[in-house]
Write an enzyme that holds these catalytic residues in place. Sequence first.
Site, PDB file in Angstrom:
ATOM      1  N   LYS A 180      56.588 -25.503  -3.547  1.00 41.01           N
ATOM      2  CA  LYS A 180      55.181 -25.882  -3.407  1.00 41.01           C
ATOM      3  C   LYS A 180      55.147 -27.392  -3.279  1.00 41.01           C
ATOM      4  O   LYS A 180      56.185 -28.048  -3.446  1.00 41.01           O
ATOM      5  CB  LYS A 180      54.362 -25.435  -4.619  1.00 41.01           C
ATOM      6  CG  LYS A 180      55.037 -25.767  -5.967  1.00 41.01           C
ATOM      7  CD  LYS A 180      54.273 -25.188  -7.161  1.00 41.01           C
ATOM      8  CE  LYS A 180      54.546 -23.746  -7.452  1.00 41.01           C
ATOM      9  NZ  LYS A 180      53.418 -22.839  -7.318  1.00 41.01           N
ATOM     10  N   ARG A 181      53.968 -27.977  -2.988  1.00 39.21           N
ATOM     11  CA  ARG A 181      53.879 -29.438  -2.993  1.00 39.21           C
ATOM     12  C   ARG A 181      54.352 -29.972  -4.340  1.00 39.21           C
ATOM     13  O   ARG A 181      54.172 -29.331  -5.379  1.00 39.21           O
ATOM     14  CB  ARG A 181      52.437 -29.870  -2.741  1.00 39.21           C
ATOM     15  CG  ARG A 181      52.000 -29.718  -1.303  1.00 39.21           C
ATOM     16  CD  ARG A 181      52.793 -30.574  -0.375  1.00 39.21           C
ATOM     17  NE  ARG A 181      52.360 -31.963  -0.452  1.00 39.21           N
ATOM     18  CZ  ARG A 181      51.886 -32.663   0.567  1.00 39.21           C
ATOM     19  NH1 ARG A 181      51.809 -32.112   1.772  1.00 39.21           N
ATOM     20  NH2 ARG A 181      51.495 -33.918   0.428  1.00 39.21           N
ATOM     21  N   THR A 203      48.984 -19.357  -3.873  1.00 40.35           N
ATOM     22  CA  THR A 203      49.140 -18.223  -2.968  1.00 40.35           C
ATOM     23  C   THR A 203      50.622 -17.870  -2.857  1.00 40.35           C
ATOM     24  O   THR A 203      50.974 -16.717  -2.588  1.00 40.35           O
ATOM     25  CB  THR A 203      48.566 -18.544  -1.573  1.00 40.35           C
ATOM     26  OG1 THR A 203      49.002 -19.852  -1.185  1.00 40.35           O
ATOM     27  CG2 THR A 203      47.062 -18.498  -1.575  1.00 40.35           C
ATOM     28  N   LYS A 219      51.644 -29.336 -11.140  1.00 40.00           N
ATOM     29  CA  LYS A 219      52.428 -28.122 -10.865  1.00 40.00           C
ATOM     30  C   LYS A 219      53.689 -28.081 -11.734  1.00 40.00           C
ATOM     31  O   LYS A 219      54.383 -27.065 -11.807  1.00 40.00           O
ATOM     32  CB  LYS A 219      52.791 -28.051  -9.383  1.00 40.00           C
ATOM     33  CG  LYS A 219      51.554 -27.906  -8.477  1.00 40.00           C
ATOM     34  CD  LYS A 219      51.933 -27.891  -6.996  1.00 40.00           C
ATOM     35  CE  LYS A 219      50.747 -27.923  -6.055  1.00 40.00           C
ATOM     36  NZ  LYS A 219      50.062 -26.610  -5.875  1.00 40.00           N
TER      37      LYS A 219
HETATM   38  C1  26Y Z   1      43.178 -35.839   1.354  1.00 43.43           C
HETATM   39  C2  26Y Z   1      42.352 -34.866   0.681  1.00 43.43           C
HETATM   40  C3  26Y Z   1      40.916 -35.012   0.692  1.00 43.43           C
HETATM   41  C4  26Y Z   1      42.901 -33.504   0.487  1.00 43.43           C
HETATM   42  C5  26Y Z   1      43.662 -32.879   1.445  1.00 43.43           C
HETATM   43  C6  26Y Z   1      44.170 -31.623   1.211  1.00 43.43           C
HETATM   44  C7  26Y Z   1      42.634 -32.855  -0.707  1.00 43.43           C
HETATM   45  C8  26Y Z   1      43.159 -31.602  -0.927  1.00 43.43           C
HETATM   46  C9  26Y Z   1      43.928 -30.975   0.040  1.00 43.43           C
HETATM   47  C10 26Y Z   1      44.531 -29.649  -0.173  1.00 43.43           C
HETATM   48  C11 26Y Z   1      44.265 -28.893  -1.204  1.00 43.43           C
HETATM   49  C12 26Y Z   1      44.932 -27.598  -1.398  1.00 43.43           C
HETATM   50  O1  26Y Z   1      45.816 -27.219  -0.650  1.00 43.43           O
HETATM   51  N1  26Y Z   1      44.536 -26.852  -2.442  1.00 43.43           N
HETATM   52  C13 26Y Z   1      45.143 -25.575  -2.734  1.00 43.43           C
HETATM   53  O2  26Y Z   1      44.408 -24.560  -2.076  1.00 43.43           O
HETATM   54  C14 26Y Z   1      45.024 -23.300  -2.206  1.00 43.43           C
HETATM   55  C15 26Y Z   1      44.244 -22.306  -1.379  1.00 43.43           C
HETATM   56  O3  26Y Z   1      43.025 -22.021  -1.973  1.00 43.43           O
HETATM   57  C16 26Y Z   1      45.108 -22.885  -3.663  1.00 43.43           C
HETATM   58  O4  26Y Z   1      45.828 -21.687  -3.752  1.00 43.43           O
HETATM   59  C17 26Y Z   1      45.809 -23.964  -4.495  1.00 43.43           C
HETATM   60  O5  26Y Z   1      45.735 -23.640  -5.855  1.00 43.43           O
HETATM   61  C18 26Y Z   1      45.153 -25.310  -4.233  1.00 43.43           C
HETATM   62  O6  26Y Z   1      45.873 -26.342  -4.894  1.00 43.43           O
END
Ligand code: 26Y
Length: 800
Positions: free
Chosen positions: A534-535, A642, A540
Amino acid sequence: MNAPSQITSDFSSNDLHARIAQHLTYTLGKDRAHASTYDWRMAVSHTIRDLIVEPWFAATRRTYEAQGKRVYYLSMEFLIGRILEDAMINLGLHRQIEAVLAEEGIALADVIEDEPDAALGNGGLGRLAACFMDSLSTIGCPAFGYGIRYEHGLFRQRFEGGRQVETPEDWLNQPHPWEFERPEAAYTIPFKGTVWDGIWTPSETVLARAYDTPVVGWQGQWANTLRLWGAHPTELFDLDRFNSGDHTAAAHPEALARTLSRVLYPEDATDGGKELRLKQEFFLVSAALQDLLRRFTTEYDDLNLLSEKVAIQMNDTHPALAGPEMIRLLMVDHGLDWDAAKRIAQGCLNYTNHTLLPEALERWSTWLMGRVLPHHMQIIERIDAEHRAATGCPPHLGIVWQDQVHMGTLAFVMASHVNGVSALHSDLMAKTVFADLNAVYPGRILNQTNGVTPRRWMRLANPGLSRLITDVIGAGWEAELDRLRDLGAHADDPDVLARLAAAKRANKVALADWVAAKTGITLNPDALFDVQIKRIHEYKRQLLNVYETIARWQAIRQTPDADWVPRVKIFGGKAAPGYWVAKDIIRLINDVGAVVNSDPLMRDRLKVIYPANYNVSMAQRLIPAADLSEQISTAGKEASGTGNMKFTMNGALTIGTLDGANVEIRDRVGAENFFLFGMDADGVQARYAVPDHARKAILASKVLQEVLQVISEGRFSPDEPKRYHGLVDATWNHDPFLVASDFDAYLSAQAQADAAFKDPDHWHRLALRNIAGSGHFSSDRTIRGYMADIWGAESLLQDT
Ligand code: 26Y
């Protein structure tokens, strides 16, 4: 009415062979004798794409005829991965193509490997969007995905001396065979300038041009469109400048426009490129809304019908400008008054929240917003004023507060429905970050627990397991995943368990071969494969996993001849380029790996593997080979996850906290088939209130003290003993994600996993129960939930 045609495997192999040969000759211009793997991949991809066009047209015709509601999924990220194999599997042509290529002396596996991953996303949110596209087509829900056609997707990761180094990704260096460029579908996107009396005179414009990729569903019964926007200059060239000899400056307009769709923003990017990110968000939103309004107005002449015919989903706040932009377009281009425009916009829009972490909630300074989008700033202020007046909310609940535009509040106020992505997350949304808004707009928040597509994550990634499942419960489970339940009746069938064990082992052997070829490290396929992919993010808690790895290493060194369960610790993931703590964690994992893997006392007992450049294709290799899935976030911080679902459906057991969708996974697979540990979300809150929580936890754990001690001594960084003093110091004194407080509990859950693994029959029974309980986590179920509860959309697939 035209029924969508179904592609079955009734193509004769001769027919397919002829089509591929035709493309090789006439599309690629290559003679067989000189064709490379790339040429074959292109020829096969074009052949498969041709077969998708028919159901794609049929789906469009059907949607027009039925006047069905269309869904528009707006997302800054679509983390698709490779397309060819997925499309072949959905069409049921995989085996036939393999045979055709074999006749040519070409291995299909090489052709598949030749395709670059389409990595137009950072992680979970982007991959979810890709799974949703697959499910929307499988279900036959008329839908468009709207995104940006980034020239460079997520950066490539290399390790240099254990450190992450980023290089640009270049998936579009080669022609992309899946898309259709649509020069006629182009819209002008305005920026900057001035507003006078409600009239905006922008000072910059770019052109958004559409590139369409058809997304075919299971068995080729339906195909929707993923429409990605590329930025182009509105004027190609400054001819006067060119003619006056200033050749470089003459190309400026082009360069300026193209930067808009040049790169995907890595999560947590620094301030530097803020303006560009804001422009990208508006670029997507404006192009998408102009496009859908054009489509709507060619079919209907009453804009009051819009919310009946159109549902728009904002994937997080990144497309939250859709609220003000929709109002602007309805007023300026379509002559509606403010109240009608706002009402209609709200009727169409919905917002999914993916995180409660305050630093990930988007905010833009009013200064920047006013400069880049002056008209929208005024519209936002008016929405805000009406929101404040209607709700009487306290000042800090406004959209504009302390010179910042709060995009979460804007999205919430402008949406009909707001949803979280797991039961726990939606619950916490309503109780914490959005509690006040939930009180003034009751009933707006609901839950839609995430899911993943079993076509890519089981059928494609794990053909061995898929065959076994089909043998046991019959065909067709890929689109009716609840039927996995039927596997439960076989938990005591020694034959099924033996076949499950064999399928898992084959995947582990394949992974071991791949690791050996890549790194030269040999893995024992009978070891417990323990995977965290994961990232890289503090919440995490990859750090918790490394600390446990070090503790295990120390314990093995003390009594090497004890009855150790052999372990392979596998890590994968990227850190945002500016996230220094995450980068330190990456380096520590690699440094620990170097010491452990070269320690003669370890041998098969412990190995640490961290292949660089984790992506969708690597996940497809790792997940089917995993025994243990690490889902160990600080409770309350991971919205859903996921990956956790993908592991479960592939028969890995979870070691995890009560966080995100882990809660629901554990409920479904049974508590006795899940290694639970650590504090729950309430426990976490209580723990934060304990002064010196980290120090107290460390002082209570001799093992953790020793772990921190060896790191501080520089055992893993002998050339620079103080390298990890920052990390260790943070664990002692701040520990914002409670690694120390959960450490001992994690250690004993790991010991339970070891004990269970010693009895293979027992382990495989638990694995089978995990698979049997995972049917709920198909993204088909999730999409049906959105269709029923949020969009009011219907499947247009006819029962066959
Ligand atoms: C740069 C900025 C505004 C930004 C860019 C990408 C902020 C957040 C994100 C991405 C967030 C992300 O990937 N969140 C994840 O979404 C998944 C799908 O709902 C979840 O399973 C996961 O827990 C969540 O960290």
